[in-house]
Write a protein that holds these residues in place. Structure first.
Motif, PDB file in Angstrom:
ATOM      1  N   PHE A  40      -7.219   8.989   5.754  1.00  0.00           N
ATOM      2  CA  PHE A  40      -6.571   8.391   7.049  1.00  0.00           C
ATOM      3  C   PHE A  40      -7.161   7.574   7.925  1.00  0.00           C
ATOM      4  N   ASN A  41      -6.605   6.733   8.677  1.00  0.00           N
ATOM      5  CA  ASN A  41      -6.950   5.639   9.535  1.00  0.00           C
ATOM      6  C   ASN A  41      -6.250   5.141  10.524  1.00  0.00           C
ATOM      7  N   THR A  42      -6.866   4.629  11.563  1.00  0.00           N
ATOM      8  CA  THR A  42      -6.198   4.194  12.697  1.00  0.00           C
ATOM      9  C   THR A  42      -5.310   2.916  12.241  1.00  0.00           C
ATOM     10  N   VAL A  43      -4.284   2.500  12.877  1.00  0.00           N
ATOM     11  CA  VAL A  43      -3.547   1.164  12.839  1.00  0.00           C
ATOM     12  C   VAL A  43      -3.784   0.595  14.087  1.00  0.00           C
ATOM     13  N   PRO A  44      -3.877  -0.799  14.152  1.00  0.00           N
ATOM     14  CA  PRO A  44      -3.777  -1.651  15.432  1.00  0.00           C
ATOM     15  C   PRO A  44      -2.998  -0.913  16.651  1.00  0.00           C
ATOM     16  N   PHE A  45      -3.495  -0.715  17.722  1.00  0.00           N
ATOM     17  CA  PHE A  45      -2.791  -0.251  19.075  1.00  0.00           C
ATOM     18  C   PHE A  45      -2.147   1.344  18.598  1.00  0.00           C
ATOM     19  N   ASP A  46      -2.877   1.779  17.986  1.00  0.00           N
ATOM     20  CA  ASP A  46      -2.683   3.346  17.435  1.00  0.00           C
ATOM     21  C   ASP A  46      -2.323   4.161  18.829  1.00  0.00           C
ATOM     22  N   PRO A  47      -1.200   4.682  19.020  1.00  0.00           N
ATOM     23  CA  PRO A  47      -1.395   5.807  20.236  1.00  0.00           C
ATOM     24  C   PRO A  47      -2.154   6.937  20.040  1.00  0.00           C
ATOM     25  N   ARG A  48      -2.389   7.234  18.421  1.00  0.00           N
ATOM     26  CA  ARG A  48      -3.013   8.597  18.450  1.00  0.00           C
ATOM     27  C   ARG A  48      -4.626   8.394  18.402  1.00  0.00           C
ATOM     28  N   LYS A  49      -5.108   9.497  18.246  1.00  0.00           N
ATOM     29  CA  LYS A  49      -6.618   9.499  18.321  1.00  0.00           C
ATOM     30  C   LYS A  49      -7.291   9.349  16.792  1.00  0.00           C
ATOM     31  N   PRO A  50      -8.471   9.016  16.719  1.00  0.00           N
ATOM     32  CA  PRO A  50      -9.009   8.656  15.085  1.00  0.00           C
ATOM     33  C   PRO A  50      -9.000   9.846  14.285  1.00  0.00           C
ATOM     34  N   ALA A  51      -9.240  10.956  14.874  1.00  0.00           N
ATOM     35  CA  ALA A  51      -9.287  12.369  14.200  1.00  0.00           C
ATOM     36  C   ALA A  51      -7.740  12.570  13.506  1.00  0.00           C
ATOM     37  N   ASP A  52      -6.815  12.201  14.188  1.00  0.00           N
ATOM     38  CA  ASP A  52      -5.491  12.295  13.204  1.00  0.00           C
ATOM     39  C   ASP A  52      -4.535  11.117  13.705  1.00  0.00           C
ATOM     40  N   PRO A  53      -5.035   9.851  13.185  1.00  0.00           N
ATOM     41  CA  PRO A  53      -4.182   8.883  13.581  1.00  0.00           C
ATOM     42  C   PRO A  53      -2.922   8.439  13.038  1.00  0.00           C
ATOM     43  N   SER A  54      -2.340   7.444  13.227  1.00  0.00           N
ATOM     44  CA  SER A  54      -0.924   7.182  12.573  1.00  0.00           C
ATOM     45  C   SER A  54      -0.722   6.810  11.130  1.00  0.00           C
ATOM     46  N   GLY A  55      -2.041   6.258  10.738  1.00  0.00           N
ATOM     47  CA  GLY A  55      -2.009   5.506   9.394  1.00  0.00           C
ATOM     48  C   GLY A  55      -2.764   6.114   8.266  1.00  0.00           C
ATOM     49  N   ILE A  56      -2.510   5.668   7.115  1.00  0.00           N
ATOM     50  CA  ILE A  56      -3.329   5.778   5.982  1.00  0.00           C
ATOM     51  C   ILE A  56      -3.918   4.221   5.465  1.00  0.00           C
ATOM     52  N   ARG A  57      -5.153   4.421   4.726  1.00  0.00           N
ATOM     53  CA  ARG A  57      -5.479   3.161   4.178  1.00  0.00           C
ATOM     54  C   ARG A  57      -5.929   3.459   2.578  1.00  0.00           C
ATOM     55  N   ILE A  58      -5.392   2.523   1.791  1.00  0.00           N
ATOM     56  CA  ILE A  58      -5.599   2.684   0.390  1.00  0.00           C
ATOM     57  C   ILE A  58      -6.215   1.230  -0.078  1.00  0.00           C
ATOM     58  N   GLY A  59      -6.509   1.343  -1.392  1.00  0.00           N
ATOM     59  CA  GLY A  59      -6.977  -0.064  -1.891  1.00  0.00           C
ATOM     60  C   GLY A  59      -6.933   0.213  -3.461  1.00  0.00           C
ATOM     61  N   THR A  60      -7.318  -1.072  -4.142  1.00  0.00           N
ATOM     62  CA  THR A  60      -6.850  -0.949  -5.628  1.00  0.00           C
ATOM     63  C   THR A  60      -8.130  -1.328  -6.685  1.00  0.00           C
ATOM     64  N   PRO A  61      -9.537  -1.426  -5.927  1.00  0.00           N
ATOM     65  CA  PRO A  61     -10.561  -1.644  -6.829  1.00  0.00           C
ATOM     66  C   PRO A  61     -10.822  -0.447  -7.714  1.00  0.00           C
ATOM     67  N   ALA A  62     -10.773   0.750  -7.493  1.00  0.00           N
ATOM     68  CA  ALA A  62     -11.208   1.703  -8.509  1.00  0.00           C
ATOM     69  C   ALA A  62     -10.159   1.734  -9.613  1.00  0.00           C
ATOM     70  N   VAL A  63      -9.034   1.691  -9.105  1.00  0.00           N
ATOM     71  CA  VAL A  63      -7.779   1.976 -10.073  1.00  0.00           C
ATOM     72  C   VAL A  63      -7.746   0.724 -11.103  1.00  0.00           C
ATOM     73  N   THR A  64      -8.257  -0.589 -10.480  1.00  0.00           N
ATOM     74  CA  THR A  64      -8.312  -1.512 -11.341  1.00  0.00           C
ATOM     75  C   THR A  64      -9.493  -1.614 -12.378  1.00  0.00           C
ATOM     76  N   SER A  65     -10.598  -1.031 -11.948  1.00  0.00           N
ATOM     77  CA  SER A  65     -11.674  -0.728 -12.795  1.00  0.00           C
ATOM     78  C   SER A  65     -11.456   0.128 -13.932  1.00  0.00           C
ATOM     79  N   ARG A  66     -10.538   1.046 -13.702  1.00  0.00           N
ATOM     80  CA  ARG A  66     -10.291   1.790 -14.887  1.00  0.00           C
ATOM     81  C   ARG A  66      -9.067   1.257 -15.941  1.00  0.00           C
ATOM     82  N   GLY A  67      -8.581  -0.163 -15.403  1.00  0.00           N
ATOM     83  CA  GLY A  67      -7.397  -0.678 -16.453  1.00  0.00           C
ATOM     84  C   GLY A  67      -6.161  -0.494 -15.885  1.00  0.00           C
ATOM     85  N   MET A  68      -6.030  -0.001 -14.823  1.00  0.00           N
ATOM     86  CA  MET A  68      -4.500   0.187 -14.432  1.00  0.00           C
ATOM     87  C   MET A  68      -4.091  -1.353 -14.066  1.00  0.00           C
ATOM     88  N   ARG A  69      -2.754  -1.366 -14.218  1.00  0.00           N
ATOM     89  CA  ARG A  69      -2.259  -2.752 -13.988  1.00  0.00           C
ATOM     90  C   ARG A  69      -0.744  -2.538 -13.223  1.00  0.00           C
TER      91      ARG A  69
END
Ligand SMILES: *Cc1c(COP(=O)(O)O)cnc(C)c1O
Length: 428
Positions: A352-381
């Motif tokens: 979970f992650n804050t988003v810019p101008f998040d009205p919520r607190k960092p402990a339960d913010p409005s967003g989630i953050r994801i990324g593709t390095p690890a899945v790419t390292s295991r050959g997913m396309r």
């Protein structure tokens, strides 16, 4: 023991099982967990067996305070060439004048920049934490925000892109001695030249923190800050796919100051096993396959972003240029923390992650953050990114439906079997 360890258990593993089976079993269970889940944390990856072997080696036995040729302990006949190999590979790979691989991790590496160039109380400018910044760029709970005077720039509310007019105005008004570019949740290409211009206008040191994107830069999938920055800092364990550690690169004119800030300024003996692991990772990053990995990481992120947007997900800045996607879940009627926890139960690991101008607190913010390095390292396309988007959509739509979540987790564990990650040895 209730598992088979790879193609044959080696002496080190036999010894660990005999000495401390509790720790051994937890490590193997973690190995299974990393194998059976979809790892979307954008700062995580899977290192190779080669990197693991170097990092887990007897080099941990040796003290080497100082730098090659200038040590405070004897017996450096083999350590010096290892460290020199690591630094020369870093210089070559990134085209840098100077490199130092001794910093223990990203935060201590960034501290070295403060120690080299600032006095306590001096002003530092970095991007606002909730807009994707890092604690070590002058956040108030970090030593860098307690011992120095932080000022901030951010992203535009309309575009989600860094607001360079604001950054320039803040710099001119506050006169920072140090300006940071880079962060932990920035889905778009960073214009390092624009930061360098602002730094020049106010006579500040310009430091680029490429912790997240170092592997993309090494693989030619993101522009490099090397021509523009006084100092470039990076972790080695994120997209770069090395062991946990860090390094900095700098112009020659700053080499002595920065080296002295790391040792003796902030650290004692370097972690030679990590140094060797970094050297191996840098060799891997200079191979043609690494370029493919870097490009595919970005291609995967773009497809995942499109597939999520097609399912009504609101992406900060409307997409991605790199390995990372920041999602505002407000329109989905769920907040970041319960969504992240439900996805984790379903076999998709993210944060979970804050988003810019998040009205919520960092402990339960409005967003989630994801990324593709690890899945790419295991050959997913691309086709696998579509499936991941489908699963994410299913879980976020019903984060309390435990039957559906359990069914998804089983599907995902099965799916993951076709993509064995680098460095994972557990065989059942
Ligand atoms: C991860 C990260 C760091 C810190 O790394 P640690 O090794 O966790 O201390 C610093 N800066 C940025 C931009 C990062 O993403």
């Amino acid at each position: 023991m209730a598992f088979r360890y790879g193609s044959g258990m080696n002496d080190a593993w036999k010894a660990l099982l005999e000495t401390d089976s509790e720790i051994a079993e937890l490590i193997v269970a973690e190995e299974r967990r990393e194998r059976d889940k979809i790892r979307l944390i954008p700062s995580e990856n899977y290192v190779s067996h080669a990197v693991l072997a170097a990092t887990g080696s007897i080099l941990t036995n040796k003290y080497s305070e100082g730098y090659p040729g200038r040590r405070y302990y004897e017996g450096q006949q083999l350590i010096d060439p290892i460290e020199e190999m690591a630094t020369s590979r870093a210089r070559e790979l990134f085209g840098a004048e100077h490199a130092n691989v001794q910093p223990y991790s990203g935060t201590p590496c960034n501290l070295a920049v403060y120690l080299a160039f600032l006095q306590p109380g001096d002003t530092v400018m970095g991007i606002e934490l909730s807009h994707g910044g890092h604690l070590s760029h002058g956040h108030n709970v970090s030593a860098t925000g307690i011992w120095f005077r932080p000022v901030r720039y951010g992203v535009s509310r309309e575009t989600g892109l860094i607001d360079f007019d604001e950054a320039r105005d803040v710099a001119k008004k506050e006169r920072p001695k140090l300006i940071w570019a880079g962060g932990t949740a920035l889905p778009r290409t960073i214009d390092f030249e624009a930061f360098a211009e602002i730094a020049k206008e106010v006579d500040a040191i310009f430091a680029a923190d490429i912790a997240h994107i170092a592997g993309l830069i090494a693989g030619g999938a993101h522009p490099s800050p090397i021509p523009f920055a006084d100092v470039v800092t990076t972790t080695t364990h994120k997209t770069l796919r090395g062991p946990r550690g860090a390094m900095f690169m700098s112009k020659s004119e700053h080499a002595n100051k920065m080296d002295r800030a790391v040792f003796p300024g902030l650290q004692g003996g370097p972690h030679n096993h990590t140094t060797a692991g970094i050297a191996v990772a840098l060799k891997e990053a200079s191979q043609p396959e690494f370029k493919d990995y870097a490009k595919q990481t970005v291609a995967n992120a773009k497809v995942l972003a499109e597939e999520l947007m097609a399912r009504g997900f609101d992406l900060v800045s409307g997409g991605t240029d790199n390995h990372l996607i920041l999602i505002d879940l407000e329109g989905k009627g769920v907040t970041g923390k319960p969504a992240a926890k439900a996805l984790d139960r379903a076999g998709i690991e993210l944060n979970f992650n804050t988003v810019p101008f998040d009205p919520r607190k960092p402990a339960d913010p409005s967003g989630i953050r994801i990324g593709t390095p690890a899945v790419t390292s295991r050959g997913m396309r691309e086709p696998e990114m579509k499936k991941i988007a489908e699963w994410m959509d299913r879980v976020v739509a019903a984060p309390e439906n435990e039957d559906s979540i359990a069914a998804t987790a089983a599907e995902i564990a099965e799916f993951c079997r076709a993509f064995p990650p680098p460095g994972i040895s557990v065989a059942d």
